[in-house]
Design a protein around this motif. Structure first.
Motif, mmCIF file in Angstrom:
data_model
loop_
_atom_site.group_PDB
_atom_site.id
_atom_site.type_symbol
_atom_site.label_atom_id
_atom_site.label_comp_id
_atom_site.label_asym_id
_atom_site.label_seq_id
_atom_site.Cartn_x
_atom_site.Cartn_y
_atom_site.Cartn_z
ATOM 1 N N GLY A 262 8.249 3.662 6.131
ATOM 2 C CA GLY A 262 7.825 3.704 4.752
ATOM 3 C C GLY A 262 7.280 5.206 4.421
ATOM 4 O O GLY A 262 6.802 5.614 5.237
ATOM 5 N N GLU A 263 6.888 5.463 3.186
ATOM 6 C CA GLU A 263 6.213 6.546 2.807
ATOM 7 C C GLU A 263 4.837 6.183 2.124
ATOM 8 O O GLU A 263 4.782 5.359 1.289
ATOM 9 N N ALA A 264 3.799 6.722 2.709
ATOM 10 C CA ALA A 264 2.240 6.526 2.248
ATOM 11 C C ALA A 264 1.795 7.582 1.331
ATOM 12 O O ALA A 264 2.531 8.678 1.555
ATOM 13 N N ALA B 238 -1.488 6.184 5.487
ATOM 14 C CA ALA B 238 -0.899 5.728 6.528
ATOM 15 C C ALA B 238 -1.572 5.365 7.553
ATOM 16 O O ALA B 238 -1.178 4.213 8.554
ATOM 17 N N ALA B 239 -2.798 5.816 8.202
ATOM 18 C CA ALA B 239 -3.490 5.505 9.199
ATOM 19 C C ALA B 239 -4.010 3.870 9.048
ATOM 20 O O ALA B 239 -4.004 3.258 9.881
ATOM 21 N N ALA B 240 -4.621 3.641 7.736
ATOM 22 C CA ALA B 240 -5.210 2.391 7.485
ATOM 23 C C ALA B 240 -4.025 1.194 7.908
ATOM 24 O O ALA B 240 -4.345 0.221 7.976
ATOM 25 N N GLN C 295 1.069 -1.290 -0.127
ATOM 26 C CA GLN C 295 -0.103 -0.069 0.079
ATOM 27 C C GLN C 295 0.597 1.313 -0.050
ATOM 28 O O GLN C 295 0.508 2.327 -0.164
ATOM 29 N N LEU C 296 2.228 1.179 0.467
ATOM 30 C CA LEU C 296 2.869 2.197 0.354
ATOM 31 C C LEU C 296 3.699 2.753 -0.883
ATOM 32 O O LEU C 296 3.931 1.654 -1.809
ATOM 33 N N TYR D 184 4.116 10.510 5.541
ATOM 34 C CA TYR D 184 3.037 11.040 4.420
ATOM 35 C C TYR D 184 3.264 12.393 4.277
ATOM 36 O O TYR D 184 3.439 13.084 5.372
ATOM 37 N N PRO D 185 3.022 12.895 3.244
ATOM 38 C CA PRO D 185 2.921 14.448 3.079
ATOM 39 C C PRO D 185 1.968 14.959 3.605
ATOM 40 O O PRO D 185 0.798 14.758 3.648
ATOM 41 N N LYS D 186 2.148 16.148 4.324
ATOM 42 C CA LYS D 186 1.077 16.781 5.273
ATOM 43 C C LYS D 186 0.538 17.833 4.243
ATOM 44 O O LYS D 186 1.222 18.813 3.767
ATOM 45 N N PRO D 187 -0.826 17.757 3.742
ATOM 46 C CA PRO D 187 -1.509 18.763 2.998
ATOM 47 C C PRO D 187 -1.743 20.095 3.753
ATOM 48 O O PRO D 187 -1.772 20.031 5.231
ATOM 49 N N ASP D 188 -2.057 21.068 3.112
ATOM 50 C CA ASP D 188 -2.243 22.463 3.637
ATOM 51 C C ASP D 188 -3.588 22.218 4.383
ATOM 52 O O ASP D 188 -4.624 21.722 3.738
#
Length: 716
Positions: free
Chosen positions: A307-309, A315-317, A290-291, A338-342
């Motif tokens: 890893g990176e989601a 990431a939570a799932a 999934q990553l 994981y990338p942090k959205p605005d």
């Protein structure tokens, strides 16, 4: 010339001495020659067990023959040697054993022990030669003994030699031959040695040698490691698997999940995998898929997943699946990025957010005034005492109507989470986060919606990240007064509701008390087990059933031995796999059955009628009279039994006051029964106050049910 006899005598003596010496020398040569030629004849006939002893031209044979005709054959061959006058046979037979048994053991420290039965000295020497060749540096201990048996010597020797050669490929081990049945146990030094030994035992045994038992273990790996790496367009796995079959399944699963990537398998096989290892690895592989990229590292029972989601939801799932699905004997550390959205993209409207990152609290966005801003920060500090609160808001007009109610609704539930955020955009409230309390994860959505009301639209996404409990402790009790009490752990609220509905179906008309608590666990097989347990408890006149993990204990009184046996049979067959049953079921006597019938009549009579008291007093009301007179008749129809009268109150007032009130009310009922013809010696009273509710004390209806009198009929 005259002959002097003395001279003749002097000449004869040396001649006689020389003749005697010549005879003696020739005699020894003859005996030596006979012994040599006899031994050669016996050797040619494969009778080396026999030893010839020569006296003159007579032969005496000694030794022990491995077969019954051996002594006769040896005697015949000795007699046929030229020059032998008489052959005396003093040989015997080696011991005969019924169960022919031979063994070899290698301790891995340079010591090899041979023991058990061998059919001949020739076989013994052959085995010792084979042992020294297979174990050139080992100290060989020979504990073998000659013995006869029904075994074929040639097939047996081939089996023993095969055992030695196969055992030489192991780090340590032992082999046994029982007749021609071979058993071998041991630990291989390498995975290749393991495969060779398994192949030899399965396919290369000598003819007629059967494999009775085989327990060859792989070399032990400590620590037991396994790694997988996904990056770029390549996928790599390395480490150990507990067998070629497991290794093959994991490779096949990995190729299915990562089929478009270049694949490298560097795994080997070894022993030492923890329980549940294969399931844990498969789950880790599925979540790694999934990553975007990542690593899985197992070391014993420690699993590190990083890893990176693509985003926070993925990431939570993944984190949730790891913690819920991986067997609980593994310790999991996940480091998923994981990338942090605005938080507030352009055009979001009037926005405000509270972010709990697990360490500090950030308050961001817009507030309608300085006063509202200060009040909001104070409210956050009150909800998160001892935590740093960072105020990053700015005052801006335009807050929608009901803004404050929606903010408070999000804040109240956010404080119950281990981390998360509450975001309000105009009239849309979104709460996301995680908690390790299962009950909280199930109730937050309803709580937020109720607190917000119609003021704003709510969306809640809260993940449960705690460990699911598997060793639930739960109990159901069926009291003589007809009360069913359910208590202990339940997996979730739907399971709790279903257990109560099941109890209501099985015990119609009986009072059911719910004292269960939600702990967070898989609903099955727990739910199926409780249904079977409740159904069988209903067949007892009284008793309880208790579940602890996967152990069920049922006890109580059955109407007959047949009923008791049927309950045991159903529990042993209908419970889910893995559950074990113990019981302490007794069979009711005739007197107990009679008392039980009286108990039922007393309960039915009181349930159909009315027993009321003046408010907060122990004075019976007039509408109670008929019910109490009916109870007098029932009590006098059961003169052989005593009756305990229980008083119960609701939860209003103090515990001490309720206790005294319940005592006085029970005494008031006893006094009425005595005054109307029931022997006082048969009656006793007890008050429980508000400690045994049968309904919710938060409602008037529930409190009314809790204010009650109950009767217990007992055998004297």
């Amino acid at each position: 010339m005259r002959c002097n006899p003395l001279y003749w005598l002097l000449g004869i003596v040396p001649i006689a001495a020389l003749s005697w010496v010549a005879v003696q020398v020739q005699h020894e040569d003859i005996e030596s020659d006979l012994a040599r030629r006899t031994s050669e004849a016996l050797k040619r006939a494969n009778l080396t067990w026999a030893t010839p002893h020569v006296s003159g031209r007579d032969i005496v044979l000694t030794g022990k023959a491995p077969e019954e005709r051996g002594p006769m054959l040896a005697e015949g061959h000795a007699r046929n040697v030229w020059g032998v006058r008489v052959a005396y046979n003093r040989s015997g037979l080696i011991e005969h054993v019924a169960n022919y048994h031979w063994s070899v053991a290698s301790d891995g420290a340079g010591r090899l022990r041979l023991a058990g039965d061998v059919p001949s000295e020739q076989a013994r020497r052959s085995l010792l030669d084979t042992a020294k060749a297979a174990f050139p540096s080992a100290a060989v201990s020979d504990g073998m003994r000659l013995a006869r048996g029904s075994v074929d010597p040639d097939a047996w020797l081939a089996g023993a030699q095969f055992s030695l050669k196969t055992l030489a490929g192991l780090k340590r081990g032992e082999a046994e031959l029982a007749e021609l049945d071979l058993s071998m146990r041991g630990e291989a030094a390498t995975s290749d040695a393991y495969r060779r030994a398994k192949t030899a035992l399965a396919k290369q045994r000598p003819p007629r040698v059967a494999l009775a038992d085989e327990k060859i273990s792989l070399p032990m790996a400590r620590p037991y490691t396994w790694n997988a790496r996904k990056g770029g367009d390549g996928f790599l796995i390395e480490g150990y698997a507990p067998g070629d079959d497991v290794r093959g399944r994991l490779v096949a699963r990995a190729k299915t999940l990562f089929g478009k990537m270049s694949f490298t398998d560097r795994t080997d096989i070894a022993d030492g995998a923890p329980d549940g290892w294969e399931k844990a690895v498969v789950i880790a592989l599925e979540q790694l898929a999934q990553l975007k990229s990542g690593d899985v590292a197992f070391s014993g029972r420690d699993l590190t997943f990083s890893g990176e989601a693509a985003d926070e939801q993925v990431a939570a799932a993944v984190s949730r699946s790891l913690k819920l699905d991986v067997p609980q004997n593994f310790k999991i550390v996940d480091r998923i990025r994981y990338p942090k959205p605005d938080l507030f993209p352009a055009g979001s409207g009037y926005v405000m957010g509270i972010v709990n990152n697990g360490a500090a609290i950030d308050v961001i966005g817009m507030t309608p005034s300085q006063a509202a801003r200060a009040a909001l920060v104070d409210a956050v500090k009150a909800r998160f005492p001892g935590r740093a609160v960072n105020d990053k808001t700015q005052v801006a007009p335009g807050a929608p109507e009901g803004w404050q109610q929606c903010v408070v609704a999000g804040l109240a539930s956010l404080s119950r989470l281990t981390k998360g955020k509450s975001l309000l955009s105009d009239r849309k409230l979104e709460l996301t986060g995680e908690t390790d309390d299962y009950a909280t994860s199930q109730s937050v959505a309803g709580d937020v919606k109720a607190a917000a009301g119609q003021t704003c639209e709510t969306t809640v996404n809260v993940a449960f990240v705690g460990k699911m409990k598997t060793d639930l402790a739960w109990k159901a009790t069926r009291a003589p007064n007809g009360m069913i009490t359910l208590e202990g752990d339940v997996p979730d609220d739907p399971a709790r509701v279903r257990v109560i509905e099941t109890a209501q179906r099985i015990y119609p008309g009986e009072s059911i008390t719910d004292q269960m608590k939600i702990v967070g666990a898989p609903p099955e097989p727990w739910q199926s087990a409780t249904r079977v347990a409740l159904e069988q408890l209903a067949r007892l006149r009284r008793g309880d059933v208790e579940m602890s993990g996967k152990e069920v204990m049922i006890q109580g009184a059955a109407e007959s031995e047949r009923v008791a046996d049927e309950i045991r049979s159903v529990l042993s067959t209908d419970l889910p796999p893995g559950f074990k049953v113990r019981d302490a079921i007794t069979v009711m006597t005739g007197e107990e059955k009679a008392a039980d019938s009286c108990q039922t009549l007393m309960r039915q009579t009181s349930a159909k009628g009315t027993i009321n008291f003046e408010r907060a007093k122990a004075d019976l009301t007039s509408d109670s009279t008929q019910t109490l007179r009916d109870l007098v008749e029932v009590a006098n129809e059961c003169p052989s039994f005593s009756i305990e009268i229980e008083g119960h109150t609701d939860a209003e007032g103090t515990d001490e006051r309720n206790q005294r009130l319940s005592d006085r009310r029970a005494r008031a009922v006893a006094d009425f029964l005595t005054q109307n013809g029931v022997s006082a010696r048969r009656l006793s009273t007890i008050g429980y106050g508000a400690t045994r509710p049968v309904a919710d004390n938060a409602t008037e209806t529930g409190r009314a049910k809790n204010r009650r009198i109950e009767f217990n009929v007992k055998v004297n």
